[in-house]
Enzyme design. Structure first.
Site, PDB file in Angstrom:
ATOM      1  N   ASP A  34     -18.123   0.812  12.394  1.00 33.40           N
ATOM      2  CA  ASP A  34     -16.193   1.282  11.610  1.00 33.40           C
ATOM      3  C   ASP A  34     -16.260   2.774  10.614  1.00 33.40           C
ATOM      4  OD1 ASP A  34     -13.562   0.478  11.972  1.00 33.40           O
ATOM      5  OD2 ASP A  34     -14.513  -0.986  10.225  1.00 33.40           O
TER       6      ASP A  34
ATOM      7  N   CYS B  85     -11.306 -17.175  13.556  1.00 30.08           N
ATOM      8  CA  CYS B  85     -11.155 -17.153  12.415  1.00 30.08           C
ATOM      9  C   CYS B  85     -11.383 -16.439  10.763  1.00 30.08           C
ATOM     10  CB  CYS B  85     -11.233 -18.632  12.216  1.00 30.08           C
ATOM     11  SG  CYS B  85     -11.311 -19.726  13.059  1.00 30.08           S
TER      12      CYS B  85
ATOM     13  N   GLU C 179       0.557  -0.944  -0.079  1.00 33.59           N
ATOM     14  CA  GLU C 179       0.068   0.133   0.164  1.00 33.59           C
ATOM     15  C   GLU C 179       0.579   1.563  -0.084  1.00 33.59           C
ATOM     16  OE1 GLU C 179      -3.054   0.276   3.265  1.00 33.59           O
ATOM     17  OE2 GLU C 179      -3.787  -1.806   2.873  1.00 33.59           O
TER      18      GLU C 179
ATOM     19  N   ARG D  17       2.368   2.550   4.568  1.00 31.83           N
ATOM     20  CA  ARG D  17       1.703   3.158   3.173  1.00 31.83           C
ATOM     21  C   ARG D  17       2.971   4.254   3.960  1.00 31.83           C
ATOM     22  NH1 ARG D  17      -2.190   2.825   6.766  1.00 31.83           N
ATOM     23  NH2 ARG D  17      -3.642   1.274   6.128  1.00 31.83           N
TER      24      ARG D  17
ATOM     25  N   GLU E 123      -9.946  -2.429  16.367  1.00 31.19           N
ATOM     26  CA  GLU E 123     -11.026  -3.611  16.314  1.00 31.19           C
ATOM     27  C   GLU E 123      -9.541  -3.783  17.482  1.00 31.19           C
ATOM     28  OE1 GLU E 123     -10.069  -1.407  13.136  1.00 31.19           O
ATOM     29  OE2 GLU E 123     -12.114  -1.425  13.940  1.00 31.19           O
TER      30      GLU E 123
ATOM     31  N   CYS F 220      -9.582 -13.365   8.966  1.00 34.81           N
ATOM     32  CA  CYS F 220      -8.482 -13.030   8.102  1.00 34.81           C
ATOM     33  C   CYS F 220      -9.311 -13.669   6.415  1.00 34.81           C
ATOM     34  CB  CYS F 220      -7.567 -13.444   8.713  1.00 34.81           C
ATOM     35  SG  CYS F 220      -7.138 -12.375  10.013  1.00 34.81           S
TER      36      CYS F 220
END
Ligand code: CA
Length: 722
Positions: free
Chosen positions: A330, A631, A95, A147, A209, A634
């Site tokens: 979010d 799980c 990124e 970044r 998070e 991801c």
């Protein structure tokens, strides 16, 4: 706070070969450019007088990502060709926005590594690896990305994933000092690029998070000494408040919010404006996600989901504007903050602009934070608009989902626009937004005891259930959107279908550059992965390059020896296959460039080969619950991965509990970022997860077989009827 002077010896002895370069006189080396990252206040403030350079994250302090170079333009862009490329030794998401200073490209990769290349030839000058521990990956919500670096007076500044801020000698690539910007016992991460202003390195972090309390800090660029820190949300009132704003903000919270940290982590957009002497900080979402679980009875939850303006010299608060009060979806406001002078209602206004994750495009007065205008740039259903009298959103009461009642929100938690940089052309007056129109069914859950990993208090299992219902609204489209910030309306768009558009670059050559990559979870989706140029005034596609992988990072342009170059980082597997080859690299183009990428590496198509389904109904229920909890963030909702991480339905370990446990409980793949979950998952639960994934794998295999069968008789039937 700890400052470690690593290589003061090395810094004092640049001419000694042990420090990386040969014994050439200081600052001179026949094989490399004369100056290295030689930028200072005057040069950065007057960046527009150096059109061939890309000296800070958004090229100039205004972060417009506009290049004044015109050699590559609408007339000749069809002759643009690859001139060099450089492979990275790390895969996963890429990124980074490169810096290009005095003929050297400085670029970061996944796992916070830094490379320096000769900008003309691509020759690698040095490489630096901060050796981020593999297990830190589990603290990152969204991959081990980085970044970019900042530059100041011969040094580069890197925010490493594990919370270190590291000063690097731009000439040698050797570290000069490093500090911990975080409490290393807590799951904070840094993925954003630091910014440098007036000799201060400014950096935030991720962690909302994971129930962390967000803050932004400034460090002395020379010594690494911390100069100021400003928290985004108040801490426990019993401990006293750091400043009057925290005391004021505490009145907008309820319950015992400090126990979950509150969130607000400023993980990306930070902009310094020399005209106002302010630093604008985009703040993150709340922790956990549903406001009523985070802080029952609370109000706006300051300073979540806001832009906050701080005095660059002192870190003192000047103003804030909160985009999403009582934030629950979010909707971080960490997106890029762009400063510009616009003519609005006949008056010149010095403004900050942001295309928010919440779907609205905001124009604020840069000095005061006054709301000038706000309009949604994709469909939005959490709010009906922004009330210009109060400056507040008109929130749809239905949008407050509970444990009982889900809400399919537009935009989804992925946001209408996230970290992918946008650009603004003062020539067309348009902002080029990598926009996303997507939905997500939110359902709350009182699950906040996850001993590791994210603590969101939403139910992925119930979301998956809603997604299986064909009546549930499902929207998923990536769009390159040209937006008029004065009229607050769309001028043109290019749809990327279910793919995603990457960061954009606008140029004075009348062009907009953008790459494409994969989208969200979509079985069998194949997205063309290109880097393309469009006409800035009407969106006509003029040029395209097949990049072999997703291109989502922000492109840059620079000039060396009278030639203009376009550079972009490629490398993103989403929508592709985790097991595909590593195509992470820096791509550099110029007119008449004749370099070619090596041909794509042939890989055999992956095959679903699960064992026969096993496990009792009770086991499968436990397996689904544990999978969803530990799980799915991801490996994908309902065991269907978007390609960023392995799709476990294809895993050979489904055949062996021992092999499965070696990874899940034993941590066999810790170096890759897959840590042991033994703290959170019992051996019985690991078996239940394997049973659940095996069941999903068998279902997918049946779907595949049914699709193959359906295709075969159709052909036969067609032949017979003739
Ligand atoms: Ca977030």
């Amino acid at each position: 706070m700890r400052t470690v002077l690593i290589t003061s010896v090395c810094a004092a002895a640049l001419v000694v070969s042990a420090c990386g370069r040969s014994g050439a006189p200081e600052g001179r080396d026949s094989a490399a450019p004369a100056e290295f990252a030689n930028v200072d206040e005057a040069r950065l403030v007057a960046a527009d007088e150096h059109p061939g350079q890309w000296m800070s994250h958004g090229r100039t302090y205004s972060e417009q990502r506009f290049s004044p170079l015109t050699q590559i333009n609408t007339e000749n862009v069809s002759q643009l060709g690859l001139t060099w490329y450089a492979d990275f030794d790390t895969r996963r998401g890429q990124e980074s926005t490169p810096l290009v200073i005095d003929g050297v490209v400085y670029v970061t990769t996944a796992w916070s590594k830094v490379y320096a290349f000769d900008a003309k030839t691509g020759k690698e000058l040095w490489k630096y690896d901060p050796k981020v521990p593999g297990e830190w990956a589990v603290n990152a919500c969204c991959d081990v990305v980085n970044r970019g670096v900042a530059a100041w007076k011969g040094k580069l500044y890197l925010g490493a994933l594990d919370g270190r801020l590291i000063a690097i000698d731009a000439k040698t690539g050797k570290p000069v000092w490093e500090v911990y910007t975080i409490d290393r016992d807590k799951p904070y991460t840094i993925t954003g690029a630091p910014r440098v202003a007036k000799g201060k390195v400014i950096i935030g972090q991720g962690g909302s998070e994971f129930h962390m309390r967000g803050y932004v800090s400034a460090y002395d660029a020379e010594t690494g000494e911390m100069l100021w820190r400003w928290y985004i949300v108040p801490g426990n009132p019993a401990d006293g408040f750091e400043n009057p704003q925290m005391e004021m903000a505490a009145k907008t919270w309820g319950g015992e919010w400090w126990k979950t940290g509150g969130g607000g982590a400023p993980w990306d957009g930070i902009t310094y404006d020399p005209e106002t002497n302010l630093v604008y900080v985009g703040t993150g979402n709340g922790a956990p996600w549903p406001a009523d679980i985070r802080s029952p009875g609370g109000g706006d939850h300051l300073f979540l989901a806001s832009i906050v303006a701080l005095d660059v010299d002192t870190g003192e608060y000047r103003w804030h504007y909160q985009m999403t009060p009582n934030e629950s979806w979010d909707y971080d406001n960490t997106q890029q903050i762009t400063v510009a002078d616009l003519v609005i209602d006949g008056k010149k206004r010095h403004v900050v602009m942001q295309a928010s994750k919440n779907g609205f495009f905001y124009v604020l007065d840069a000095k005061t934070g006054e709301l000038i205008s706000a309009q949604n740039f994709v469909p939005v259903n959490w709010a009906k608009g922004i009330d210009m009298k109060t400056g507040r959103p008109i929130v749809n009461p239905e949008s407050k989902y509970t444990t009982e009642r889900g809400f399919v929100a537009l935009p989804s938690f992925a946001g209408a626009h996230s970290w992918h940089p946008m650009s603004y052309s003062p020539i067309t007056g348009l902002v080029y937004i990598p926009a996303v129109n997507s939905s997500y069914p939110f359902v709350a859950a009182y699950e906040d005891d996850n001993p590791m990993g994210q603590k969101l208090s939403i139910s992925f299992a119930k979301s998956a259930e809603m997604l299986r219902d064909p009546k549930t609204l499902r929207v998923n489209e990536g769009i390159l959107l040209a937006w008029d910030p004065v009229q607050q309306k769309e001028v043109w768009r290019v749809s990327h279908g279910q793919g995603r558009g990457g960061g954009t670059l606008a140029t004075a050559g009348g062009l907009v550059f953008q790459g494409t990559g994969g989208g969200l979870q979509t079985e069998g989706l194949s997205v063309p992965m290109h880097f393309s140029a469009y006409r800035a005034d009407d969106g006509t596609k003029l040029w395209s390059f097949a990049a072999q992988t997703g291109v989502l990072a922000g492109p840059v342009s620079y000039e060396v020896d009278g030639e203009q170059y376009i550079a972009v980082v490629a490398g993103h597997r989403q929508g592709g296959d985790y097991y595909s080859p590593n195509y992470s690299r820096l791509l550099v183009f110029k007119l008449g460039g004749t370099a070619e990428l090596p041909p794509p590496i042939e890989v055999p198509p992956r095959r679903l080969d699960p064992p026969a389904p096993f496990g009792t109904t009770a086991q499968l229920t436990v397996g689904e619950e544990k999978y969803s909890r530990f799980c799915s963030t991801c490996h994908g909702v309902d065991a269907q991965s978007g390609g960023m991480f392995p799709d476990l339905r294809y895993s050979p370990t489904l055949h062996s509990q021992e092999a499965f446990d070696a990874i899940v409980l034993g941590g066999a793949l810790t170096e890759n970022g897959m840590v042991s979950f033994a703290r959170a998952i019992t051996p019985e639960e690991a078996q239940a997860i394997r049973a659940f994934v095996t069941q999903r794998a068998n279902e997918a295999k049946q779907r595949e077989a049914a699709a193959t069968q359906a295709a075969a008789p159709a052909q036969q039937g067609h032949g017979a009827s003739n």
